[in-house]
Scaffold this active site. Structure first.
Site, PDB file in Angstrom:
ATOM      1  N   TRP A  95       4.425   0.911   9.785  1.00 45.30           N
ATOM      2  CA  TRP A  95       5.049  -0.231   9.100  1.00 45.30           C
ATOM      3  C   TRP A  95       4.560  -1.556   9.685  1.00 45.30           C
ATOM      4  O   TRP A  95       4.616  -2.583   9.025  1.00 45.30           O
ATOM      5  CB  TRP A  95       6.570  -0.142   9.221  1.00 45.30           C
ATOM      6  CG  TRP A  95       7.126   1.043   8.499  1.00 45.30           C
ATOM      7  CD1 TRP A  95       7.439   2.254   9.031  1.00 45.30           C
ATOM      8  CD2 TRP A  95       7.418   1.137   7.102  1.00 45.30           C
ATOM      9  NE1 TRP A  95       7.924   3.090   8.069  1.00 45.30           N
ATOM     10  CE2 TRP A  95       7.926   2.428   6.881  1.00 45.30           C
ATOM     11  CE3 TRP A  95       7.305   0.249   6.024  1.00 45.30           C
ATOM     12  CZ2 TRP A  95       8.312   2.873   5.619  1.00 45.30           C
ATOM     13  CZ3 TRP A  95       7.696   0.688   4.777  1.00 45.30           C
ATOM     14  CH2 TRP A  95       8.193   1.988   4.574  1.00 45.30           C
ATOM     15  N   LYS A 136      12.382  18.068  -8.750  1.00 45.83           N
ATOM     16  CA  LYS A 136      11.315  18.904  -9.315  1.00 45.83           C
ATOM     17  C   LYS A 136      11.820  20.316  -9.505  1.00 45.83           C
ATOM     18  O   LYS A 136      11.505  20.980 -10.479  1.00 45.83           O
ATOM     19  CB  LYS A 136      10.122  18.909  -8.371  1.00 45.83           C
ATOM     20  CG  LYS A 136       9.221  17.731  -8.605  1.00 45.83           C
ATOM     21  CD  LYS A 136       7.830  17.961  -8.026  1.00 45.83           C
ATOM     22  CE  LYS A 136       7.014  16.687  -8.156  1.00 45.83           C
ATOM     23  NZ  LYS A 136       6.400  16.252  -6.927  1.00 45.83           N
ATOM     24  N   TRP A 153       8.921  -2.366   3.805  1.00 48.39           N
ATOM     25  CA  TRP A 153       7.780  -3.281   3.736  1.00 48.39           C
ATOM     26  C   TRP A 153       8.183  -4.750   3.592  1.00 48.39           C
ATOM     27  O   TRP A 153       7.619  -5.623   4.252  1.00 48.39           O
ATOM     28  CB  TRP A 153       6.883  -2.844   2.584  1.00 48.39           C
ATOM     29  CG  TRP A 153       5.570  -3.538   2.550  1.00 48.39           C
ATOM     30  CD1 TRP A 153       4.644  -3.586   3.551  1.00 48.39           C
ATOM     31  CD2 TRP A 153       5.033  -4.288   1.457  1.00 48.39           C
ATOM     32  NE1 TRP A 153       3.561  -4.328   3.148  1.00 48.39           N
ATOM     33  CE2 TRP A 153       3.766  -4.753   1.870  1.00 48.39           C
ATOM     34  CE3 TRP A 153       5.488  -4.584   0.176  1.00 48.39           C
ATOM     35  CZ2 TRP A 153       2.966  -5.514   1.026  1.00 48.39           C
ATOM     36  CZ3 TRP A 153       4.682  -5.339  -0.667  1.00 48.39           C
ATOM     37  CH2 TRP A 153       3.431  -5.799  -0.233  1.00 48.39           C
ATOM     38  N   PRO A 175       0.825  -1.204   0.000  1.00 42.91           N
ATOM     39  CA  PRO A 175       0.000   0.000   0.000  1.00 42.91           C
ATOM     40  C   PRO A 175       0.861   1.257   0.000  1.00 42.91           C
ATOM     41  O   PRO A 175       1.671   1.454   0.889  1.00 42.91           O
ATOM     42  CB  PRO A 175      -0.773  -0.112   1.319  1.00 42.91           C
ATOM     43  CG  PRO A 175       0.086  -0.955   2.199  1.00 42.91           C
ATOM     44  CD  PRO A 175       0.871  -1.863   1.306  1.00 42.91           C
ATOM     45  N   LYS A 189      19.793  12.719  -8.637  1.00 42.87           N
ATOM     46  CA  LYS A 189      18.418  12.450  -8.216  1.00 42.87           C
ATOM     47  C   LYS A 189      17.446  13.280  -9.056  1.00 42.87           C
ATOM     48  O   LYS A 189      17.768  14.410  -9.442  1.00 42.87           O
ATOM     49  CB  LYS A 189      18.254  12.870  -6.766  1.00 42.87           C
ATOM     50  CG  LYS A 189      18.544  11.767  -5.780  1.00 42.87           C
ATOM     51  CD  LYS A 189      18.146  12.259  -4.407  1.00 42.87           C
ATOM     52  CE  LYS A 189      17.944  11.132  -3.426  1.00 42.87           C
ATOM     53  NZ  LYS A 189      17.473  11.647  -2.150  1.00 42.87           N
ATOM     54  N   ASP A 215      -2.285   3.053   2.207  1.00 38.06           N
ATOM     55  CA  ASP A 215      -1.777   3.210   3.553  1.00 38.06           C
ATOM     56  C   ASP A 215      -2.236   4.573   4.045  1.00 38.06           C
ATOM     57  O   ASP A 215      -1.858   5.596   3.487  1.00 38.06           O
ATOM     58  CB  ASP A 215      -0.244   3.137   3.517  1.00 38.06           C
ATOM     59  CG  ASP A 215       0.326   2.800   4.873  1.00 38.06           C
ATOM     60  OD1 ASP A 215      -0.387   2.995   5.872  1.00 38.06           O
ATOM     61  OD2 ASP A 215       1.478   2.349   4.932  1.00 38.06           O
ATOM     62  N   GLN A 224      12.529  -0.862   0.066  1.00 37.11           N
ATOM     63  CA  GLN A 224      11.616  -1.673   0.868  1.00 37.11           C
ATOM     64  C   GLN A 224      12.282  -2.905   1.471  1.00 37.11           C
ATOM     65  O   GLN A 224      11.673  -3.595   2.296  1.00 37.11           O
ATOM     66  CB  GLN A 224      10.388  -2.085   0.051  1.00 37.11           C
ATOM     67  CG  GLN A 224       9.558  -0.911  -0.446  1.00 37.11           C
ATOM     68  CD  GLN A 224       9.017  -0.049   0.673  1.00 37.11           C
ATOM     69  OE1 GLN A 224       8.880  -0.494   1.810  1.00 37.11           O
ATOM     70  NE2 GLN A 224       8.726   1.207   0.388  1.00 37.11           N
TER      71      GLN A 224
END
Ligand SMILES: [Zn+2]
Ligand SMILES: [Zn+2]
Length: 951
Positions: free
Chosen positions: A505, A589, A545, A39, A586, A78, A541
Site C-alpha cells: 500500500w 461464485k 488506496w 492499480p 454478497k 500492482d 479504498q
C-alpha cells in the site's frame, strides 16, 4: 437491435480508426485533465466491483475529453506484495516462510515475477469490452526499477523530515505470512470474521491468602503463560465474596458472572488492590519483578470480571502498560505462531489457536479453571491468506502519521467527495483517528526498504535513488539488493540492508510520483498535473488506496519540494458502493446468485450494464444485481433510444439535409427542443460536479418523452404528412434531438451513441461521437412554461386513458367530451387539441365544480358508435396490409360484403376515410370471381363483414 453485435463492430471501428489516440492528439495544447488510475492487483480476475469503478472512470474521462481537455489515460498494475506471494506459494505448494527460504529468495521472486502478468490479458479484455479507453500498451507496473526508485525517493523524503522510525511494538501479525500488517489492512473487507472461541474464567491465587483468588476472564488461553500482571480500574468497585469454601475478588457489578450463590464479605475500590502479588498459573523466569496487580484506565465492567490478564508481548495495550509499569515481557510463542518448546507449556509446538484446548485442560486439571463457555465474537484474519491473526511483538518500521494528523484533516477539506458525506464521515473520521503506519513487511516480493544499518554503531543510511547505491544493479529486488553493503562513515563498520520490503500500500500510495519516475524523469509534467483532478474507486479504498495517497501527498507537501505546500493527492473522488446479489447477499461464485458479466455483455450489451451501474443507484450506495434489473434498463432506456433512431431512419427521406438555421414553429417541435436543451443543462451541471447519477438519470425520462410522446404524437407528420413542410420540420427537429442526444449520452453509453451518431453523421462532422465537443445548451430554445404545461397535458391524458380503461372503452371509440377542472390550459388551443386527439374526444369542457380533476362523458351516440366502428375497421385493414406483405408505398383496392345495414352504411359514409387511412385508391363491392391478395371475415361491433384487398 443486437446491441452486443453493434458493440463489437464499434470496438473494431475505434481500433482501426485509432479514435482513442485522436481524442488525445486533437486536444494538443489544451488544458490537461489529470487522472490517477488505482492499480489493481495483477493477480486474480476482474469482477463487478472493478467493472463498476472502471465504468465511472471511463464516463468521467470521456466527458472531460468532450469538454475540451486533453485526457491522458494510463493504467497500472500492482505487482507486489502478499496477494502475488500467496498465489505463488499455492502454485509451488509452499506452506511456510521457512520453505521459501529453503527454496531461495531468488527462485521465489522469479516465480512471482513470472506469475504477475498471467491475468493481465484477461483484465485488458474485460476492461476493453466495457468500453474503457486507456493506453494499455504504456501501463506502469509497481515492479519496474524506475517505479521502485521513485518509491525510495518518497521514503527518503519522509525520513529526512523525521517521519520514519523503528519501534519494538505489538502489531497485528500473520503467523503464516510471517509479517506484521497495518491497522488499516485489518479494515479490508472480510478481515474481521464472526467466530466461536474459548472463553475461560480463571482462579489466580492471591499470595499470602490461602483459599483466596483473583477471578480473571480471557478468550486467549494461549497468552496465559506470558501473563506477568493483572490490571484493575482504580475507581471501579470490587468485592471479596465467599463461594462455598473459597473467596474471590472481582468487580462488584459483575458478580452475576460467578453463576452460583455468593456472600459479600468486603467492598473496596480497585486502588486498594494495586501492588498485591499473586501466584502465576505458569511460572516463568522473569528478568524483573512481575506477577502483581497494577492499575489501568482501559479496565471496564462491560464484560469479564473487571480484572484483566496482562501479557505485555501479546496486546497493544498490554505492552504500553508494561512499559509504564516496568513489567517483564515473555514471548512464549515463536514467529510461526507456535507455542515455544522447552518452557513447560502444554501444547508446545502447536499453533496457538490449537494449543488453547490443551492449556485449558491443563488448567482444569490443576484446578485453576473456575468455569468456561463458548463465545461468538469478531476476530481478525489475514486479508490475503485467511489465517487468524495474533498480536505479536516485533521490531517494525513506522511512518509517524500521528505527527501530521491535523494536516491530513486540513488537506481533506480541499477534496470534493462524491458522495459528499464521506468527507466528514468515513474518510474524515478515519483521518482523525489515524495511527502510525507499520510500513515494513518481513517478506520477499516487494520494493525493498532502502535502509542500511551499521552492525557496530547506531548509524542509519537511507538511499533515495539508484545513484546513491554507488553501483549498477540490474534488478532492485531481493536478493540482489541484499548484496549491496556500505562502509559506515561514522565507525568504519559494515552496513547491511534492513531485511524488510515495503507494504504494497506504500507502493500504490506513491503512484502519482512513481508512475512517471518522478523526480528523475517527467519532473515538470508531474508537478503540473499534481494533484489529480479526479480519481474513482470503491468504498473500501477510503481505508486503503485513498488513504495512503493522502498520507503520502500530505507528508511530501509539508514543505515545498516542487509539489506545492499542503496538498491532497486528488481534488475530486468518486466512490462507489458494493455490488450485491438481488437478495442483498454478497455475490458468491459458489451460490451462483448473480449473472456473470460475460452473460450480461452477451445478452444486453456493455452499454446496458454501464447505464445500469451509472443510473440505477446513487453513487456510494450498494447495488442489487440481477438479470431482471438489467433487462429493465435495456427495455426502458437502451432499446427506446435505438427504436427512436430507427424510426427516424425509416421515415425520413433519403435526401434529407439538416438545416443549421432551422427555427421550430410547431408546438411539439418547440417543446421537445426545449426539453432537449434543458436536459443538456442538467446533465452538464451534474457532470461538472462529478454527480454521475444525476448526470445519467435524466436521459431516461427524456427518452420517454421523446419516444412515447414526441414521436408518437408526430407519427402522422412523418408517415402521412398534410404538408411536406411539416414533415421537414419534424425531421429537422428529430434529427437535431437524436444527434445531440448521441453526444450527450456518449460518456455513458459509448457504443450505442457511436452507432447512432455514425448513422446520423454528415460529411464535415468529426468521424466519431467521441471526437465531438460536448453540446452546449441553447437557452433561447428553453421554454419552461411550455414544458410545465406539456407535463400537465401528459398527466391529464394518462388520467383520462385510465378512466377509459376502467370503463372498458377502447381508445378507438370516440367520446363526446372530456371535462377538466383546472382552467390553466384553457387558452392553449394547440395543447387542448393534443388532449382531444390522445383521449379521442370531440370536445373539452372546463368545469370548475368538478369533483375530480377530470371526468369523461361516456355516453355513446349513434354517430360516435359509427365512428368507433370506422376506426376499428381501418385498423383491421391496416393489419391485413401488413399480413399481405405490402409496403407503405403500395396503394390498394378494398372490397367488402355485408348484409348488415349499419355496416353497409358505414362503408358508404366513411369511404373517403378508409381511402386515406389505408392508402386505397378505390373501394368496391366484393366479387367472388375476382382474385384478392387476402380475404377476411371480420367481426365488427355486433355484426360481420367480409373484407378483401389487392394491389
Ligand atoms: Zn497471511
Ligand atoms: Zn557504524
Amino acid at each position: 437491435m443486437n446491441l452486443p453485435q453493434i458493440e463489437l463492430k464499434v470496438l473494431k471501428f475505434w481500433d482501426t480508426k485509432k479514435i482513442f489516440k485522436k481524442s488525445i492528439s486533437q486536444r494538443k495544447g489544451s488544458k490537461l485533465f489529470s487522472f490517477y488510475d488505482g492499480p489493481p492487483f495483477a493477480s486474480g480476475l476482474p469482477h463487478y466491483g472493478h467493472i463498476l469503478a472502471t465504468t465511472i472512470k471511463d464516463a468521467v474521462l470521456r466527458y472531460a475529453a468532450m469538454r475540451g481537455y486533453r485526457v491522458e489515460r494510463r493504467v497500472g498494475w500492482d505487482c507486489h506484495g502478499l496477494p502475488v506471494e500467496n498465489l505463488v506459494e499455492k502454485e509451488l505448494g509452499i506452506k511456510s516462510k521457512r520453505e521459501i527460504e529453503k527454496l531461495g529468495i531468488k527462485k521465489f521472486n522469479e516465480a512471482c515475477r513470472a506469475s504477475v502478468f498471467q491475468c493481465v490479458k484477461d483484465w485488458e479484455a474485460t476492461l476493453k469490452r466495457v468500453g474503457r479507453w486507456a493506453d494499455y500498451s504504456d501501463a506502469y507496473t509497481t515492479m519496474d526499477n524506475s517505479y521502485i526508485e521513485s518509491v525510495w525517493w518518497v521514503f527518503k523524503k519522509l525520513f529526512n523530515q523525521e517521519l520514519v522510525y523503528r519501534a519494538y511494538r505489538v502489531t497485528p501479525y500473520c503467523p503464516r505470512c510471517g509479517t506484521p500488517l497495518s491497522n488499516f489492512e485489518l479494515n479490508q473487507p472480510g478481515a474481521y470474521q464472526e467466530i466461536e472461541d474459548q472463553s475461560v474464567w480463571l482462579r489466580f491465587p492471591i499470595k499470602g491468602e490461602v483459599g483466596s483468588f483473583f477471578l480473571v476472564w480471557t478468550t486467549t488461553p494461549w497468552t496465559l503463560p506470558a501473563n506477568t500482571a493483572l490490571a484493575v480500574g482504580e475507581n471501579i468497585n470490587y468485592a471479596k465474596v465467599k463461594v462455598g469454601e473459597e473467596k474471590y475478588i472481582l468487580a462488584k457489578d459483575l458478580l452475576e458472572t460467578l453463576g452460583q450463590p455468593y456472600e459479600i464479605e468486603k467492598e473496596f475500590l480497585g486502588g486498594a488492590l494495586v501492588g498485591q502479588e499473586y501466584e502465576p498459573l505458569y511460572e516463568m523466569k522473569l528478568e524483573k519483578p512481575g506477577y502483581r496487580v497494577v492499575a489501568a484506565d482501559f479496565v471496564s465492567v462491560e464484560d469479564g470480571t473487571g480484572i484483566v490478564h496482562i501479557a505485555p508481548s501479546f496486546g497493544v495495550e498490554d505492552m504500553e502498560l508494561g512499559q509504564k509499569e516496568n513489567l517483564p515481557a515473555i514471548v512464549s510463542v515463536d514467529l510461526e505462531g507456535k507455542v515455544k518448546k522447552g518452557l513447560g507449556i502444554p501444547g508446545e509446538g502447536k499453533f496457538v489457536k490449537d494449543a488453547d484446548e490443551e492449556i485449558k485442560a491443563d488448567l482444569k486439571k490443576r484446578r485453576f479453571l473456575f468455569k468456561e463457555a463458548k463465545i461468538k465474537h469478531s476476530y481478525p484474519f489475514c486479508w490475503r491468506c485467511d489465517t487468524p491473526l495474533i498480536y505479536y511483538p516485533l521490531s517494525t518500521w513506522y511512518i509517524a502519521v500521528t505527527k501530521f494528523i491535523s494536516q491530513l484533516v486540513k488537506n481533506n477539506e480541499q477534496i470534493h467527495w462524491v458522495p459528499e458525506h464521506l468527507k466528514e464521515g468515513r474518510f474524515g473520521n478515519w483521518l482523525e483517528g489515524a495511527r502510525d503506519w507499520a510500513v515494513s513487511r518481513n517478506r520477499f516480493w516487494g520494493a525493498p526498504i532502502p535502509i542500511w544499518l551499521c552492525g557496530q554503531c547506531q548509524n542509519i543510511k537511507v538511499v533515495g535513488s539508484i545513484k546513491e547505491l554507488g553501483k549498477k544493479i540490474k534488478d532492485l529486488h531481493r536478493p540482489y539488493i541484499d548484496d549491496v553493503k556500505f562502509t559506515c562513515d561514522k565507525c568504519g563498520g559494515e552496513m547491511r540492508r534492513t531485511e524488510e520490503v515495503f507494504d504494497c500500500w506504500f507502493e500504490s500510495g506513491s503512484m502519482p510520483y512513481a508512475q512517471w519516475h518522478y523526480p528523475f524523469e517527467n519532473k515538470k509534467m508531474v508537478e503540473e498535473t499534481f494533484p489529480a483532478d479526479f480519481i474513482a474507486e470503491g468504498l473500501d479504498q477510503t481505508r486503503g488506496w485513498f488513504y495512503t495517497l493522502h498520507v503520502l501527498s500530505s507528508a511530501l507537501t509539508l514543505q515545498n519540494i516542487g509539489l506545492g505546500v499542503n496538498q491532497p493527492a486528488f481534488k475530486n473522488a468518486v466512490v462507489n458502493g458494493m455490488i450485491l446479489a438481488a437478495d442483498g447477499k454478497k455475490l458468491s461464485k459458489r451460490l451462483r446468485n448473480y449473472p456473470s458479466p460475460e452473460e450480461i455483455f452477451a445478452k444486453y450489451g456493455a452499454d446496458t450494464l454501464r447505464y445500469f451501474l451509472l443510473a440505477s443507484t446513487p453513487i456510494g450506495e450498494d447495488y442489487y444485481m440481477s438479470d431482471k434489473r438489467v433487462e429493465e434498463i435495456y427495455r426502458r432506456t437502451i432499446s427506446t433510444f435505438w427504436h427512436t433512431y430507427s424510426f427516424f431512419k425509416t421515415y425520413t427521406d433519403r435526401n434529407f439535409k439538416p438545416q443549421k438555421s432551422f427555427k421550430p414553429s410547431n408546438l411539439l417541435d418547440r417543446w421537445i427542443l426545449s426539453r432537449l436543451n434543458n436536459l443538456n443543462l442538467t446533465m452538464m451541471a451534474a457532470m461538472d460536479n462529478y454527480e454521475l447519477t444525476q448526470g445519467a438519470r435524466p436521459l431516461d425520462a427524456f427518452l420517454d418523452d421523446l419516444s412515447n410522446w414526441y414521436v408518437r404524437r408526430s407519427r402522422r407528420r412523418f408517415q402521412k404528412p398534410d404538408k411536406i413542410s411539416d414533415k421537414n420540420a419534424a425531421s429537422q427537429t428529430l434529427y437535431q434531438v437524436l444527434l445531440t442526444l448521441a453526444k450527450l449520452s456518449a460518456p455513458f453509453t459509448p457504443f450505442l451513441s457511436e452507432e447512432i451518431y455514425l448513422g446520423l453523421k454528415k460529411t464535415k462532422m468529426p468521424e466519431s461521437v467521441h471526437l465531438c465537443d460536448y453540446p452546449s445548451s441553447d437557452k433561447k430554445l428553453i421554454n419552461k412554461s411550455l414544458e410545465e404545461k406539456m407535463a400537465r397535458v401528459r398527466v391529464i391524458v394518462a388520467q383520462a386513458l385510465a378512466e377509459r380503461a376502467a370503463a372498458s372503452l377502447k381508445v378507438r371509440q370516440p367520446l363526446a367530451a372530456l371535462k377538466i377542472k383546472n382552467a390553466k390550459l384553457k387558452t392553449d388551443k394547440e395543447l387542448l387539441d393534443i388532449i382531444k386527439d390522445e383521449v379521442n374526444v370531440k370536445e373539452i369542457i372546463f368545469d370548475a365544480v368538478l369533483k375530480n380533476e377530470i371526468a369523461l362523458d361516456k355516453k355513446l351516440t349513434k354517430d360516435l358508435k359509427e365512428e368507433g366502428l370506422a376506426r376499428d375497421l381501418a385498423r383491421s385493414i391496416q393489419d391485413m396490409r401488413k399480413e399481405a406483405g405490402l409496403t407503405r408505398k403500395d396503394t390498394i383496392l378494398i372490397v367488402w360484403q355485408s348484409h348488415d345495414k349499419i355496416l353497409s352504411g358505414l362503408m358508404t359514409n366513411w369511404g373517403k376515410y378508409f381511402m386515406q387511412e389505408n392508402s386505397a385508391k378505390e373501394i368496391a363491392v366484393y366479387d367472388k370471381k375476382e382474385r384478392y391478395l387476402l380475404t377476411k371475415d371480420l367481426k365488427l361491433g355486433e355484426s360481420k363483414i367480409k373484407i378483401a384487398i389487392r394491389k
